[in-house]
Design an enzyme around this catalytic site. Structure first.
Site, PDB file in Angstrom:
ATOM      1  N   SER A  35     -18.395 -92.419  18.432  1.00  0.00           N
ATOM      2  CA  SER A  35     -19.485 -93.382  18.238  1.00  0.00           C
ATOM      3  C   SER A  35     -19.453 -94.457  19.314  1.00  0.00           C
ATOM      4  CB  SER A  35     -19.377 -94.035  16.864  1.00  0.00           C
ATOM      5  OG  SER A  35     -20.233 -95.153  16.829  1.00  0.00           O
ATOM      6  N   MET A  69     -21.843 -92.027   4.369  1.00  0.00           N
ATOM      7  CA  MET A  69     -21.351 -93.298   4.915  1.00  0.00           C
ATOM      8  C   MET A  69     -20.126 -93.731   4.114  1.00  0.00           C
ATOM      9  SD  MET A  69     -23.059 -94.057   7.551  1.00  0.00           S
ATOM     10  CE  MET A  69     -22.217 -95.619   7.852  1.00  0.00           C
ATOM     11  N   GLY A 123     -19.085-101.659  13.144  1.00  0.00           N
ATOM     12  CA  GLY A 123     -17.890-100.844  13.316  1.00  0.00           C
ATOM     13  C   GLY A 123     -16.688-101.569  12.727  1.00  0.00           C
ATOM     14  N   ASP A 143     -18.791 -91.027   8.221  1.00  0.00           N
ATOM     15  CA  ASP A 143     -18.929 -92.080   9.229  1.00  0.00           C
ATOM     16  C   ASP A 143     -18.465 -93.418   8.654  1.00  0.00           C
ATOM     17  OD1 ASP A 143     -19.754 -93.770  11.267  1.00  0.00           O
ATOM     18  OD2 ASP A 143     -21.878 -93.265  11.111  1.00  0.00           O
ATOM     19  N   GLY A 144     -17.434 -93.992   9.297  1.00  0.00           N
ATOM     20  CA  GLY A 144     -16.985 -95.335   8.931  1.00  0.00           C
ATOM     21  C   GLY A 144     -15.531 -95.372   8.508  1.00  0.00           C
ATOM     22  N   GLY A 145     -14.740 -96.125   9.265  1.00  0.00           N
ATOM     23  CA  GLY A 145     -13.335 -96.310   8.905  1.00  0.00           C
ATOM     24  C   GLY A 145     -12.475 -95.077   9.110  1.00  0.00           C
ATOM     25  N   MET A 180     -30.370 -96.107  11.710  1.00  0.00           N
ATOM     26  CA  MET A 180     -30.265 -97.078  10.613  1.00  0.00           C
ATOM     27  C   MET A 180     -31.461 -98.015  10.744  1.00  0.00           C
ATOM     28  SD  MET A 180     -26.188 -97.596  10.906  1.00  0.00           S
ATOM     29  CE  MET A 180     -26.159 -96.754  12.484  1.00  0.00           C
ATOM     30  N   ASP A 199     -25.562 -94.989  17.324  1.00  0.00           N
ATOM     31  CA  ASP A 199     -25.932 -95.793  16.156  1.00  0.00           C
ATOM     32  C   ASP A 199     -27.110 -96.699  16.488  1.00  0.00           C
ATOM     33  OD1 ASP A 199     -23.995 -95.108  14.056  1.00  0.00           O
ATOM     34  OD2 ASP A 199     -22.533 -95.747  15.565  1.00  0.00           O
ATOM     35  N   HIS A 253     -22.015 -89.807  19.275  1.00  0.00           N
ATOM     36  CA  HIS A 253     -22.763 -90.356  18.132  1.00  0.00           C
ATOM     37  C   HIS A 253     -23.411 -91.683  18.536  1.00  0.00           C
ATOM     38  CE1 HIS A 253     -23.263 -91.014  13.698  1.00  0.00           C
ATOM     39  NE2 HIS A 253     -23.024 -92.283  13.977  1.00  0.00           N
ATOM     40  N   MET A 288     -29.788 -99.309  15.342  1.00  0.00           N
ATOM     41  CA  MET A 288     -29.996-100.300  14.269  1.00  0.00           C
ATOM     42  C   MET A 288     -31.161-101.213  14.649  1.00  0.00           C
ATOM     43  SD  MET A 288     -26.068-101.394  13.485  1.00  0.00           S
ATOM     44  CE  MET A 288     -24.726-100.212  13.596  1.00  0.00           C
ATOM     45  N   GLY A 336     -15.545 -94.597  15.851  1.00  0.00           N
ATOM     46  CA  GLY A 336     -15.892 -95.554  16.900  1.00  0.00           C
ATOM     47  C   GLY A 336     -14.657 -96.288  17.373  1.00  0.00           C
ATOM     48  N   HIS A 396     -27.896 -91.474  14.799  1.00  0.00           N
ATOM     49  CA  HIS A 396     -27.871 -91.981  13.427  1.00  0.00           C
ATOM     50  C   HIS A 396     -28.830 -93.169  13.371  1.00  0.00           C
ATOM     51  CE1 HIS A 396     -25.098 -94.130  10.239  1.00  0.00           C
ATOM     52  NE2 HIS A 396     -26.276 -93.816   9.744  1.00  0.00           N
TER      53      HIS A 396
HETATM   54  C1  DX5 Z   1     -21.630 -98.056  11.244  1.00  0.00           C
HETATM   55  C2  DX5 Z   1     -21.870 -96.897  12.168  1.00  0.00           C
HETATM   56  C3  DX5 Z   1     -20.674 -96.162  12.612  1.00  0.00           C
HETATM   57  C4  DX5 Z   1     -19.644 -96.981  13.349  1.00  0.00           C
HETATM   58  C5  DX5 Z   1     -18.316 -96.529  12.819  1.00  0.00           C
HETATM   59  O1  DX5 Z   1     -22.809 -98.493  10.699  1.00  0.00           O
HETATM   60  O2  DX5 Z   1     -22.746 -95.953  11.572  1.00  0.00           O
HETATM   61  O3  DX5 Z   1     -21.009 -94.992  13.354  1.00  0.00           O
HETATM   62  O4  DX5 Z   1     -19.641 -96.816  14.741  1.00  0.00           O
HETATM   63  O5  DX5 Z   1     -17.340 -97.366  13.341  1.00  0.00           O
HETATM   64  P1  DX5 Z   1     -15.812 -97.243  12.977  1.00  0.00           P
HETATM   65  O6  DX5 Z   1     -15.390 -95.857  13.379  1.00  0.00           O
HETATM   66  O7  DX5 Z   1     -15.196 -98.313  13.797  1.00  0.00           O
HETATM   67  O8  DX5 Z   1     -15.679 -97.464  11.506  1.00  0.00           O
HETATM   68 ZN    ZN Z   2     -23.059 -93.991  12.651  1.00  0.00          ZN
END
Ligand code: DX5
Ligand code: ZN
Length: 222
Positions: A11, A140, A147, A178-180, A71, A38, A36, A40, A200, A69
């Site tokens: 990401s 998610m 991130g 996706d996330g953490g 958002m 993101d 990936h 927003m 990410g 992705h």
């Molecule tokens: C958050 C994004 C993720 C983000 C994840 O809204 O959709 O793709 O980059 O970041 P990490 O991997 O740091 O949790």
């Molecule tokens: Zn994402």
């Protein structure tokens, strides 16, 4: 699923934007499978990131799958722009789409693979009337927008459910999370049936090559 088939989607949200092309190249050389993006809009989620222009630039830097992705609210207004910019997958949020079925068909008609994403508070059971139509379901495991947030553990159960539905009914969607995602959380999601892992912070903070190697080892060692 065999560990060799687990895909890592790097990401770019956590990349150094002053040297985007170099960061993409480092991720690709280091063994990422997908890039990936993101997107927003400051409405569906508070931050604003970037649009199709960055997708077009990344497309020039790599042949890897671009996994966008969205958002954003009203994602139907962006479908053609991302198709033209070279995105391979386009994922919209369930929570942003009153006419989800129509948007999914629109994405496919534009020549892309279509994905749907669910926020942590949205049960995957809400997707039962669309799962036969999508190429990817994105769970998610943090609230979208930023991130480096902490992995929300109940996402593991959602991944398990999606995996069971695939096994039972033969659906073709890929299960993405996706996330953490990091070397600790990775084992739980892979064991549950995740096939595409978005990362990410765990890719771009520090040495990209050794980060990717560590993630790959974590997948392997379970
Ligand atoms: C958050 C994004 C993720 C983000 C994840 O809204 O959709 O793709 O980059 O970041 P990490 O991997 O740091 O949790
Ligand atoms: Zn994402």
């Amino acid at each position: 699923m065999p560990e060799s088939e687990i895909l890592i989607a790097a990401s770019l949200l956590s990349a150094d934007f002053t040297q985007l092309e170099q960061q993409v190249n480092e991720a690709v050389d280091g063994g990422s499978d997908w890039i990936h993006l993101d997107v927003m809009d400051g409405r569906f989620v508070p931050p604003i990131t970037f649009g199709d222009g960055i997708c077009r630039a990344v497309r020039k830097s790599t042949n890897q799958i671009i996994d966008t992705h969205l958002m954003i609210v009203e994602p139907d207004r962006q479908v053609d722009a991302f198709a033209e910019a070279g995105s391979d997958y386009l994922t919209v949020h369930y929570e942003a789409c009153p006419h989800l079925h129509r948007v999914i068909q629109q994405i496919k008609a534009a020549g892309m693979k279509a994905g749907v994403s669910v926020n942590p508070a949205t049960p995957v059971e809400t997707l039962t009337n669309i799962i036969g139509d999508v190429d990817l379901i994105l769970v998610m495991s943090v609230n979208p927008g930023w991130g480096a947030q902490k992995f929300i553990h109940h996402s593991v159960q959602k991944i398990k459910t999606l995996h069971e539905w695939k096994e039972k009914h033969g659906f073709h969607y890929l299960i993405e999370v996706d996330g953490g995602i990091n070397t600790d959380t990775i084992k739980h999601v892979v064991e549950a049936g995740a096939e595409v892992l978005v990362a990410g912070t765990a890719v771009f903070k520090g040495n990209i090559q050794s980060n990717l190697l560590a993630l790959r080892m974590a997948v392997k060692n379970g």
